[in-house]
Scaffold this motif. Structure first.
Motif, PDB file in Angstrom:
ATOM      1  N   ASN A   1       0.851  -1.187   0.000  1.00 57.48           N
ATOM      2  CA  ASN A   1       0.000   0.000   0.000  1.00 57.48           C
ATOM      3  C   ASN A   1       0.889   1.241   0.000  1.00 57.48           C
ATOM      4  O   ASN A   1       1.547   1.539   0.998  1.00 57.48           O
ATOM      5  CB  ASN A   1      -0.923  -0.002   1.220  1.00 57.48           C
ATOM      6  N   TRP A   2       0.899   1.926  -1.120  1.00 54.66           N
ATOM      7  CA  TRP A   2       1.715   3.124  -1.284  1.00 54.66           C
ATOM      8  C   TRP A   2       0.817   4.315  -1.581  1.00 54.66           C
ATOM      9  O   TRP A   2      -0.245   4.180  -2.198  1.00 54.66           O
ATOM     10  CB  TRP A   2       2.720   2.956  -2.429  1.00 54.66           C
ATOM     11  N   THR A   3       1.267   5.485  -1.168  1.00 53.79           N
ATOM     12  CA  THR A   3       0.564   6.736  -1.458  1.00 53.79           C
ATOM     13  C   THR A   3       1.548   7.717  -2.076  1.00 53.79           C
ATOM     14  O   THR A   3       2.624   7.961  -1.522  1.00 53.79           O
ATOM     15  CB  THR A   3      -0.044   7.341  -0.183  1.00 53.79           C
ATOM     16  N   ILE A   4       1.176   8.264  -3.227  1.00 58.33           N
ATOM     17  CA  ILE A   4       1.992   9.274  -3.900  1.00 58.33           C
ATOM     18  C   ILE A   4       1.287  10.614  -3.745  1.00 58.33           C
ATOM     19  O   ILE A   4       0.134  10.773  -4.159  1.00 58.33           O
ATOM     20  CB  ILE A   4       2.194   8.939  -5.386  1.00 58.33           C
ATOM     21  N   SER A   5       1.972  11.575  -3.139  1.00 56.63           N
ATOM     22  CA  SER A   5       1.415  12.907  -2.895  1.00 56.63           C
ATOM     23  C   SER A   5       2.063  13.903  -3.847  1.00 56.63           C
ATOM     24  O   SER A   5       3.294  14.018  -3.897  1.00 56.63           O
ATOM     25  CB  SER A   5       1.652  13.335  -1.440  1.00 56.63           C
ATOM     26  N   ASN A   6       1.227  14.614  -4.589  1.00 52.21           N
ATOM     27  CA  ASN A   6       1.694  15.648  -5.517  1.00 52.21           C
ATOM     28  C   ASN A   6       1.285  17.006  -4.957  1.00 52.21           C
ATOM     29  O   ASN A   6       0.107  17.359  -4.950  1.00 52.21           O
ATOM     30  CB  ASN A   6       1.093  15.426  -6.902  1.00 52.21           C
ATOM     31  N   HIS A   7       2.262  17.768  -4.473  1.00 50.98           N
ATOM     32  CA  HIS A   7       1.983  19.062  -3.853  1.00 50.98           C
ATOM     33  C   HIS A   7       2.110  20.222  -4.835  1.00 50.98           C
ATOM     34  O   HIS A   7       1.936  21.376  -4.438  1.00 50.98           O
ATOM     35  CB  HIS A   7       2.934  19.291  -2.673  1.00 50.98           C
ATOM     36  N   SER A   8       2.424  19.939  -6.067  1.00 51.70           N
ATOM     37  CA  SER A   8       2.570  20.997  -7.064  1.00 51.70           C
ATOM     38  C   SER A   8       1.379  20.981  -8.016  1.00 51.70           C
ATOM     39  O   SER A   8       0.533  20.085  -7.978  1.00 51.70           O
ATOM     40  CB  SER A   8       3.869  20.808  -7.852  1.00 51.70           C
ATOM     41  N   ILE A   9       1.335  21.982  -8.903  1.00 46.74           N
ATOM     42  CA  ILE A   9       0.241  22.054  -9.877  1.00 46.74           C
ATOM     43  C   ILE A   9       0.558  21.242 -11.128  1.00 46.74           C
ATOM     44  O   ILE A   9      -0.291  21.098 -12.011  1.00 46.74           O
ATOM     45  CB  ILE A   9      -0.032  23.524 -10.266  1.00 46.74           C
TER      46      ILE A   9
END
Length: 395
Positions: free
Chosen positions: A82-90
């Motif tokens: 179980n992995w989560t990829i977080s994109n904090h940019s636009i």
């Protein structure tokens, strides 16, 4: 930053080409006095600035969140990454894939891309919009005993401005570890031998009492010594009370795992029955630890490796982790080294179980162990049988 960027086209070379073409276009427009061409020059400048900014920002605010703890399963069981990829940019990352490699002791046929000796590469389609979190669940099935990390984690996406691909390589040194334990192979009987030596194991069938471990009180009888009267309890109960102490004895099980067999030339090689040997060791260890006994392990790999004794669930986990890593091509030592080590170091009697190949030429040293008070058994046809004749399971 978690990621290292790999561009298929060298971005500096690309910028230089566009800049040179832009300067040539400006010079030609000025020389030919064509003002309309400056519209294209403006568009090219915007593209060049956007391309430089995009290449700089790729992967900067992208975070892969994963647990560094190992996943432990038995053969035939299922597990999930179980992995989560977080994109904090636009910046969006669209129509790409997540790739990684794992050892072949776990498999997933849905995302398998290539397989080579011992390893498999997987590719999982993924898109990450701007300012979003994407959860990825990858199921695996444990097919055989083994251990290994999830390695070579990469994200590959099409470049939005030059229509090539770029790759983000995960740089963190810590990764998931998938551990597949050996299955339990029942062995009968697993019973304790009689041992009349004081120790740390609590039992009701021992003549030894630990005066530092009181367990309660009972009513006084005339045969009780005077110094065993518990005066505070007697005052509270208004009648004489006698102290009761825990009874203990020394019970430790030593499991010797012989993973080697001898060829006709006397050379050692890994036993073809390695999985059976390890499965029997796992079962015996589980039964003994669940019964509250201390268990230690000797194995003639890693230079006659010794796992210290213990009797709790953590000891069982340590044993299973050790059994998972046995047979990795390390140097095998003759099992006689382990026997001599026990003769030299183990003064108190214990029960010894030999799992694996047994040669009658070792009877001499095993008889010495028996004379020291040890009980020596060997697994044969899924049963424990005494090696030295005349010494049964109960002495």
């Amino acid at each position: 930053m978690q990621w290292r960027k790999d561009m298929i086209v060298n971005k500096n070379y690309e910028h230089d080409i566009i800049l040179v073409l832009l300067l040539l276009l400006i010079a030609a427009s000025v020389y030919l006095e064509r003002s309309f061409s400056f519209v294209f020059i403006g568009i090219a400048c915007v593209y060049l600035i956007g391309l430089k900014w995009y290449n700089r920002e790729i992967g900067r605010d992208l975070t892969l969140n994963l647990s560094y703890e190992s996943i432990n399963v038995f053969q035939g069981e299922s597990m999930e990454l179980n992995w989560t990829i977080s994109n904090h940019s636009i910046i969006p990352y669209l129509n790409g894939y997540l790739s990684f490699s794992a050892k072949d002791h776990v498999v997933n046929d849905d995302y398998l891309y290539t397989a080579r000796k011992g390893y498999s590469e997987y590719r999982v389609p993924v898109s990450i919009p701007g300012k979003s979190n994407v959860s990825i669940c990858i199921p695996f099935k444990a097919v055989k005993r083994g251990h290994g990390q999830i390695k070579h984690i990469q994200l590959t996406f099409p470049h939005l401005l030059n229509f090539d691909y770029f790759t983000l390589r995960y740089q963190d040194s810590k990764h998931y570890e998938c551990i597949v334990y050996p299955n339990y192979q029942p062995v009968a009987p697993v019973k304790h031998s009689r041992n009349q030596t004081p120790g740390r194991t609590i039992t009701i069938h021992s003549p030894y009492e630990d005066i530092l471990q009181p367990s309660g009180t009972r009513d006084y009888v005339t045969s009780d010594p005077f110094h065993r009267i518990h005066w505070k309890a007697s005052a509270k109960m208004q009648k004489l009370q006698t102290k009761i102490y825990d009874r203990n004895h020394y019970v430790i099980w030593t499991i010797i795992i012989n993973i080697a067999e001898k060829s006709r030339l006397g050379n050692l090689y890994t036993s073809p029955y390695l999985e059976k040997i390890l499965s029997e060791a796992a079962f015996i260890s589980k039964v003994l630890i669940q019964s509250g006994y201390e268990v230690e392990i000797y194995v003639n790999e890693y230079g006659s490796f010794h796992l210290q004794s213990g009797c709790d669930i953590n000891q069982l986990k340590r044993i299973l982790n050790l059994l998972t890593r046995i047979g990795g091509g390390y140097m095998i030592h003759p099992i006689q080294y382990t026997f001599h080590r026990l003769l030299r170091l183990c003064a108190q009697p214990r029960t010894i179980i030999l799992i694996g190949d047994y040669n009658e030429t070792d009877d001499g040293i095993l008889n010495k162990l028996n004379k020291q008070g040890h009980y020596v058994y060997h697994t044969e046809d899924f049963h424990l049988k005494p090696i030295v004749k005349g010494r049964g399971m109960y002495g």
